[in-house]
Design a protein around this motif. Structure first.
Motif, PDB file in Angstrom:
ATOM      1  N   GLN A 195      -5.622 -25.809  10.511  1.00  0.00           N
ATOM      2  CA  GLN A 195      -5.551 -25.691   9.056  1.00  0.00           C
ATOM      3  C   GLN A 195      -4.289 -24.955   8.631  1.00  0.00           C
ATOM      4  O   GLN A 195      -3.618 -25.338   7.657  1.00  0.00           O
ATOM      5  CB  GLN A 195      -6.793 -24.955   8.532  1.00  0.00           C
ATOM      6  CG  GLN A 195      -8.069 -25.788   8.581  1.00  0.00           C
ATOM      7  CD  GLN A 195      -9.277 -25.005   8.092  1.00  0.00           C
ATOM      8  OE1 GLN A 195      -9.217 -23.786   7.904  1.00  0.00           O
ATOM      9  NE2 GLN A 195     -10.385 -25.719   7.877  1.00  0.00           N
ATOM     10  N   LEU A 196      -3.939 -23.914   9.365  1.00  0.00           N
ATOM     11  CA  LEU A 196      -2.730 -23.155   9.058  1.00  0.00           C
ATOM     12  C   LEU A 196      -1.479 -23.986   9.290  1.00  0.00           C
ATOM     13  O   LEU A 196      -0.568 -24.022   8.458  1.00  0.00           O
ATOM     14  CB  LEU A 196      -2.686 -21.886   9.911  1.00  0.00           C
ATOM     15  CG  LEU A 196      -1.439 -21.000   9.759  1.00  0.00           C
ATOM     16  CD1 LEU A 196      -1.319 -20.503   8.328  1.00  0.00           C
ATOM     17  CD2 LEU A 196      -1.501 -19.827  10.729  1.00  0.00           C
ATOM     18  N   SER A 197      -1.424 -24.697  10.427  1.00  0.00           N
ATOM     19  CA  SER A 197      -0.226 -25.469  10.750  1.00  0.00           C
ATOM     20  C   SER A 197      -0.039 -26.660   9.814  1.00  0.00           C
ATOM     21  O   SER A 197       1.081 -27.139   9.619  1.00  0.00           O
ATOM     22  CB  SER A 197      -0.291 -25.959  12.203  1.00  0.00           C
ATOM     23  OG  SER A 197      -1.417 -26.791  12.409  1.00  0.00           O
ATOM     24  N   ALA A 198      -1.141 -27.149   9.216  1.00  0.00           N
ATOM     25  CA  ALA A 198      -1.041 -28.283   8.295  1.00  0.00           C
ATOM     26  C   ALA A 198      -0.682 -27.852   6.873  1.00  0.00           C
ATOM     27  O   ALA A 198      -0.366 -28.697   6.026  1.00  0.00           O
ATOM     28  CB  ALA A 198      -2.356 -29.052   8.273  1.00  0.00           C
ATOM     29  N   SER A 199      -0.713 -26.558   6.608  1.00  0.00           N
ATOM     30  CA  SER A 199      -0.396 -26.041   5.278  1.00  0.00           C
ATOM     31  C   SER A 199       1.074 -26.269   4.927  1.00  0.00           C
ATOM     32  O   SER A 199       1.955 -26.201   5.787  1.00  0.00           O
ATOM     33  CB  SER A 199      -0.713 -24.546   5.213  1.00  0.00           C
ATOM     34  OG  SER A 199      -0.209 -23.977   4.025  1.00  0.00           O
ATOM     35  N   LYS A 200       1.345 -26.540   3.663  1.00  0.00           N
ATOM     36  CA  LYS A 200       2.722 -26.741   3.214  1.00  0.00           C
ATOM     37  C   LYS A 200       3.557 -25.473   3.360  1.00  0.00           C
ATOM     38  O   LYS A 200       4.782 -25.535   3.429  1.00  0.00           O
ATOM     39  CB  LYS A 200       2.728 -27.210   1.761  1.00  0.00           C
ATOM     40  CG  LYS A 200       2.133 -28.595   1.545  1.00  0.00           C
ATOM     41  CD  LYS A 200       2.204 -29.004   0.085  1.00  0.00           C
ATOM     42  CE  LYS A 200       1.637 -30.405  -0.113  1.00  0.00           C
ATOM     43  NZ  LYS A 200       1.689 -30.826  -1.548  1.00  0.00           N
ATOM     44  N   LYS A 201       2.890 -24.327   3.376  1.00  0.00           N
ATOM     45  CA  LYS A 201       3.605 -23.062   3.496  1.00  0.00           C
ATOM     46  C   LYS A 201       3.858 -22.660   4.947  1.00  0.00           C
ATOM     47  O   LYS A 201       4.508 -21.655   5.206  1.00  0.00           O
ATOM     48  CB  LYS A 201       2.813 -21.960   2.795  1.00  0.00           C
ATOM     49  CG  LYS A 201       2.677 -22.151   1.289  1.00  0.00           C
ATOM     50  CD  LYS A 201       1.927 -21.000   0.649  1.00  0.00           C
ATOM     51  CE  LYS A 201       1.810 -21.191  -0.860  1.00  0.00           C
ATOM     52  NZ  LYS A 201       1.086 -20.057  -1.509  1.00  0.00           N
TER      53      LYS A 201
END
Length: 401
Positions: free
Chosen positions: A66-72
């Motif tokens: 979820q973190l790695s897929a975030s735009k940020k």
């Protein structure tokens, strides 16, 4: 009058030196984290090491993806290797198994990954439809060059080949696998399959993987494409496959690792063993590694025939021979035929051999109290002193439990 030194006035190190310093710290994650806070340039280099390999164990995989897929997210582009292992669970912590993780998670953020290792997974638990969907998901790793299966169960080799065909750039396959079918049936099926011709390195090390994958490799009529072979846990029962391998594609192999399971060779005839390997056919060989040897009161066929075996090498391109021994007691070093080994290695050195490596694993115990690493290295260096005088000898001894 006081002088204030601004940041721009501080002396700067050359970028090459700063990169070398950070590279030296590649296994020290806390220090790399501190380096990343110095500047944006240091951050980029530090992230290369911090996130180059990520271990997506079941209890952490959801949050990480979820973190790695975030735009940020700013580190996903640094990920080069992904490791998944269904056995790495934490009691009382919610976990996601490998199959669900790949089925539910967006993988576009990991499309640049070049290596994947999958451990402790039962592929036979999937239906054919689920396997097809999983291969489709795998195909998103368009840059994948290295694929490792460790303790993974398949019905037979067909699904392994189907997965490999999903990666057009794949060069390295490690298949420490087992099959649900009897070995004879898995071998018969493998003889009709073709390993992708992009594969240059094969690493095998299980009772099923060695005969089945080698059968598929040897069934191909076109010119061999595999140049590096790492074969571990080799048993006497694998000698026929090894003999066929050397006869068929020996002239194409550049790097060969033979990891012997010593106890299985106790009743093998020396002549059969030497003839099965027939190293003279490896006329393009650059490096040879032999593991699974042991200094013992009574040498086995593996140690007794080592000088004779190496003497069969005829490759003019040979540059390195590496051997790995176990040692129980310092006294056992005297039972090995050092004189013949040195004679053979000197002849190969005369014809171009550059480096001889002897690695010794000193097994911890009461019998090894006098076999310190320093004494072992000194003893072997003296036994092979003519090679040592030519700076062709590299000896390492390490204590193992």
């Amino acid at each position: 009058m006081s002088t204030v030194t601004t940041l721009t006035e501080l002396p700067r190190l050359p970028w090459e030196l700063m990169d070398a310093i950070i590279d030296h710290l590649q296994s020290d994650l806390p220090t790399l984290g501190q380096c990343g806070m110095v500047s944006s340039a240091w951050l980029k280099r530090s992230r290369h090491h911090i996130f180059s390999t990520v271990q997506l164990w079941p209890w952490r995989i959801r949050d990480f993806l979820q973190l790695s897929a975030s735009k940020k997210c700013t580190f996903s582009s640094s990920i080069q290797r992904v490791e998944l292992d269904d056995s790495r669970v934490k009691p009382g912590v919610p976990c996601i198994q490998f199959m669900d993780a790949l089925s539910l998670s967006p993988l576009s953020c990991l499309s640049q990954v070049e290596a994947i290792q999958i451990r402790s997974v039962d592929w036979t638990a999937l239906t054919p439809t689920e396997q097809a969907k999983l291969r489709h998901r795998f195909a998103q790793f368009k840059m994948l060059k290295l694929l490792e299966f460790d303790d993974v169960t398949f019905h037979d080799l067909r699904e392994v080949v189907n997965i490999m065909n999903s990666f057009p750039l794949l060069k390295h396959l490690s298949a420490n696998v087992c099959f649900m079918k009897y070995t004879e049936h898995a071998v018969a099926s493998a003889s009709r399959l073709r390993i992708p011709r992009t594969i240059e390195t094969l690493e095998l090390g299980t009772d099923d993987g060695i005969p089945v994958v080698l059968t598929s490799l040897l069934a191909q009529s076109a010119d061999p494409h595999v140049t590096r072979l790492n074969l571990r846990s080799l048993k006497a029962q694998h000698l026929p496959y090894l003999s066929t391998l050397v006869r068929r594609i020996g002239s194409h192999v550049r790097h060969l690792l033979l990891g012997m399971e010593r106890t299985s060779f106790m009743n093998v005839d020396e002549g059969d063993y030497i003839r099965a390997l027939k190293l003279s056919r490896l006329n393009q060989l650059r490096t040879l590694q032999i593991e699974g040897l042991k200094f013992a009161q009574k040498p086995s066929i593996l140690e007794a025939t080592l000088p004779d075996l190496i003497s069969r090498l005829e490759s003019p391109f040979l540059r390195c021979i590496s051997t790995t021994f176990d040692l129980d007691a310092l006294e056992d070093l005297k039972n090995f035929d050092w004189k013949n080994l040195q004679r053979v290695l000197k002849e190969l050195y005369f014809f171009g051999l550059k480096n001889v490596e002897v690695h010794v694993r000193v097994l911890a115990g009461a019998s090894t109290a006098d076999a310190t690493c320093e004494r072992v290295e000194s003893w072997i260096r003296n036994a092979l002193k003519e090679l040592d005088q030519n700076d062709a000898l590299n000896i390492t001894a390490s204590l193992v439990s």
